[in-house]
Scaffold this motif. Structure first.
Motif, PDB file in Angstrom:
ATOM      1  N   ASP A  34       0.828  -1.214   0.000  1.00 15.28           N
ATOM      2  CA  ASP A  34       0.000   0.000   0.000  1.00 15.28           C
ATOM      3  C   ASP A  34       0.860   1.261   0.000  1.00 15.28           C
ATOM      4  O   ASP A  34       0.496   2.263  -0.602  1.00 15.28           O
ATOM      5  N   LEU A  35       1.994   1.196   0.667  1.00 14.26           N
ATOM      6  CA  LEU A  35       2.920   2.324   0.689  1.00 14.26           C
ATOM      7  C   LEU A  35       3.477   2.588  -0.706  1.00 14.26           C
ATOM      8  O   LEU A  35       3.727   3.739  -1.076  1.00 14.26           O
ATOM      9  N   ALA A  36       3.662   1.538  -1.495  1.00 10.20           N
ATOM     10  CA  ALA A  36       4.271   1.670  -2.823  1.00 10.20           C
ATOM     11  C   ALA A  36       3.292   2.155  -3.890  1.00 10.20           C
ATOM     12  O   ALA A  36       3.729   2.650  -4.929  1.00 10.20           O
ATOM     13  N   LYS A  37       1.988   2.036  -3.656  1.00  9.95           N
ATOM     14  CA  LYS A  37       1.009   2.382  -4.698  1.00  9.95           C
ATOM     15  C   LYS A  37       1.141   3.807  -5.221  1.00  9.95           C
ATOM     16  O   LYS A  37       1.111   4.009  -6.434  1.00  9.95           O
ATOM     17  N   PRO A  38       1.296   4.832  -4.363  1.00  6.81           N
ATOM     18  CA  PRO A  38       1.474   6.183  -4.910  1.00  6.81           C
ATOM     19  C   PRO A  38       2.751   6.326  -5.744  1.00  6.81           C
ATOM     20  O   PRO A  38       2.759   7.033  -6.749  1.00  6.81           O
TER      21      PRO A  38
END
Length: 141
Positions: A15-19
């Protein structure tokens, strides 16, 4: 503008990597560039190695490659412009090595909000920003 973009990903917190991935996709589409997803496996401490199965390293690499392939398939750009790789070692060192190997124009990486220990010890993102030979974009969650 950016023909080769490297996106390091922590598979324990996708989730941290999505942006960061979304930013890399946007930038690559603007210049018809490629994206390389990277996951770095840290070395297993010697003290723990005797308690792990003999094929632990191979199992860990295989599961990381499978998880990275799933993330790559969900990105939404054509497969010919997307690749992924799993490396093992020190996180920031392996990011810098991979960036140099693929001649990356840009590294797009996610970063946690800095904690007090980060100010004293430094962070992986901080090391990459300091030592990369290409541009680095740090995307905050």
């Amino acid at each position: 503008m950016f023909k080769s973009i490297l996106v390091p990903i922590d598979l324990s917190d996708t989730d941290l990597a999505k942006p960061a991935i979304a930013t890399a996709v946007s930038l690559s589409q603007a210049s018809n560039g490629t994206i390389r997803l990277l996951n770095v496996l840290q070395m297993t401490p010697v003290m723990l190695a005797e308690y792990l199965p003999a094929d632990f390293g191979a199992q860990q690499r295989q599961s990381s490659e499978e998880a990275l392939a799933i993330v790559a398939s969900e990105v939404g750009i054509e497969p010919s412009r997307m690749s992924s790789v799993v490396r093992q070692g020190s996180i920031y060192h392996e990011i810098l090595e991979e960036a140099q190997a693929i001649k990356a124009d840009l590294i797009v990486m996610a970063s946690h909000r800095p904690a007090m220990k980060t100010y004293f010890l430094g962070s992986n993102a901080g090391h990459v920003v300091r030592y990369a030979k290409c541009s680095v974009l740090v995307v905050r969650h």
